[in-house]
Motif scaffolding. Structure first.
Motif, PDB file in Angstrom:
ATOM      1  N   ASP A  27       0.833  -1.205   0.000  1.00 50.05           N
ATOM      2  CA  ASP A  27       0.000   0.000   0.000  1.00 50.05           C
ATOM      3  C   ASP A  27       0.865   1.252   0.000  1.00 50.05           C
ATOM      4  O   ASP A  27       0.595   2.205  -0.736  1.00 50.05           O
ATOM      5  CB  ASP A  27      -0.931   0.017   1.220  1.00 50.05           C
ATOM      6  CG  ASP A  27      -2.044  -1.015   1.123  1.00 50.05           C
ATOM      7  OD1 ASP A  27      -2.313  -1.478  -0.014  1.00 50.05           O
ATOM      8  OD2 ASP A  27      -2.636  -1.352   2.164  1.00 50.05           O
ATOM      9  N   GLU A  28       1.914   1.242   0.838  1.00 47.90           N
ATOM     10  CA  GLU A  28       2.823   2.389   0.874  1.00 47.90           C
ATOM     11  C   GLU A  28       3.509   2.566  -0.480  1.00 47.90           C
ATOM     12  O   GLU A  28       3.644   3.688  -0.977  1.00 47.90           O
ATOM     13  CB  GLU A  28       3.876   2.195   1.961  1.00 47.90           C
ATOM     14  CG  GLU A  28       3.334   2.283   3.370  1.00 47.90           C
ATOM     15  CD  GLU A  28       4.380   1.927   4.418  1.00 47.90           C
ATOM     16  OE1 GLU A  28       5.569   1.770   4.048  1.00 47.90           O
ATOM     17  OE2 GLU A  28       4.011   1.808   5.591  1.00 47.90           O
ATOM     18  N   ASP A  36       1.098   4.075  -2.929  1.00 49.40           N
ATOM     19  CA  ASP A  36       0.944   5.514  -2.688  1.00 49.40           C
ATOM     20  C   ASP A  36       2.138   6.285  -3.231  1.00 49.40           C
ATOM     21  O   ASP A  36       1.977   7.328  -3.880  1.00 49.40           O
ATOM     22  CB  ASP A  36       0.786   5.794  -1.188  1.00 49.40           C
ATOM     23  CG  ASP A  36      -0.531   5.273  -0.633  1.00 49.40           C
ATOM     24  OD1 ASP A  36      -1.446   5.006  -1.445  1.00 49.40           O
ATOM     25  OD2 ASP A  36      -0.630   5.125   0.603  1.00 49.40           O
ATOM     26  N   LYS A  37       3.336   5.776  -2.984  1.00 51.58           N
ATOM     27  CA  LYS A  37       4.533   6.442  -3.489  1.00 51.58           C
ATOM     28  C   LYS A  37       4.555   6.432  -5.011  1.00 51.58           C
ATOM     29  O   LYS A  37       4.963   7.401  -5.643  1.00 51.58           O
ATOM     30  CB  LYS A  37       5.789   5.757  -2.941  1.00 51.58           C
ATOM     31  CG  LYS A  37       6.020   6.008  -1.471  1.00 51.58           C
ATOM     32  CD  LYS A  37       7.257   5.294  -0.976  1.00 51.58           C
ATOM     33  CE  LYS A  37       7.466   5.500   0.503  1.00 51.58           C
ATOM     34  NZ  LYS A  37       8.653   4.791   1.003  1.00 51.58           N
ATOM     35  N   GLU A  97       1.925   6.368  -7.033  1.00 51.46           N
ATOM     36  CA  GLU A  97       0.951   7.354  -7.513  1.00 51.46           C
ATOM     37  C   GLU A  97       1.494   8.768  -7.371  1.00 51.46           C
ATOM     38  O   GLU A  97       1.330   9.596  -8.274  1.00 51.46           O
ATOM     39  CB  GLU A  97      -0.360   7.207  -6.743  1.00 51.46           C
ATOM     40  CG  GLU A  97      -1.139   5.942  -7.084  1.00 51.46           C
ATOM     41  CD  GLU A  97      -2.344   5.732  -6.191  1.00 51.46           C
ATOM     42  OE1 GLU A  97      -2.593   6.567  -5.288  1.00 51.46           O
ATOM     43  OE2 GLU A  97      -3.046   4.732  -6.391  1.00 51.46           O
ATOM     44  N   SER A  98       2.167   9.031  -6.261  1.00 51.07           N
ATOM     45  CA  SER A  98       2.760  10.353  -6.055  1.00 51.07           C
ATOM     46  C   SER A  98       3.836  10.623  -7.107  1.00 51.07           C
ATOM     47  O   SER A  98       3.905  11.722  -7.674  1.00 51.07           O
ATOM     48  CB  SER A  98       3.361  10.436  -4.652  1.00 51.07           C
ATOM     49  OG  SER A  98       4.057  11.636  -4.480  1.00 51.07           O
TER      50      SER A  98
END
Length: 141
Positions: A82-83, A86-87, A89-90
């Motif tokens: 998940d982390e 998120d990274k 996508e960022s």
């Protein structure tokens, strides 16, 4: 939340709570058959089987421990994924913003280059006109 139970009971847990009940049931006038049913099988012939049961129970406990560790690792891996997502996508958003900004900057630099070229051309034309006017004025007189 359901109560937590022990995985397996040792002999003291089982016999401690039942001893008083067995004492009441086992009196001096009981025979061997009643003793067998109330006390359970005992003797050397049941020892290896009990060892096998304990061995199998130990193996089951080990498997349970390994499975709990595996479940914990899977949960941690899911959190890390998940982390990472998120990274990712960022990073994708930042890359898109960088691409847009670079296109805008490229256009600005192209127009700046065009303006510089136009100014240089205008200066060159002006110099040529001044030179031509000076030459024409010199021959007229």
């Amino acid at each position: 939340m359901p109560p937590k139970f022990k995985r397996h009971l040792n002999d003291d847990d089982v016999t401690g709570s039942v001893k008083s009940e067995r004492r009441n049931l086992l009196e001096d006038d009981s025979d061997e058959e009643e003793d067998f049913f109330l006390r359970g099988p005992s003797g050397p012939r049941f020892g290896p089987r009990n060892d096998k049961i304990k061995h199998v129970q130990n193996q089951v406990d080990e498997v349970i421990d390994v499975m709990q560790e595996n479940i914990t690792k899977v949960i941690e891996r899911g959190e890390r994924l998940d982390e990472l997502q998120d990274k990712s996508e960022s990073l994708s958003d930042n890359a898109t913003a960088f691409s847009n900004r670079s296109k805008q900057l490229r256009r600005q630099m192209w127009w700046r280059g065009c303006r510089i070229k136009a100014i240089m051309a205008l200066v060159a034309v002006t110099l040529l006109l001044v030179i031509i006017i000076l030459i024409v004025m010199k021959y007229r007189t």
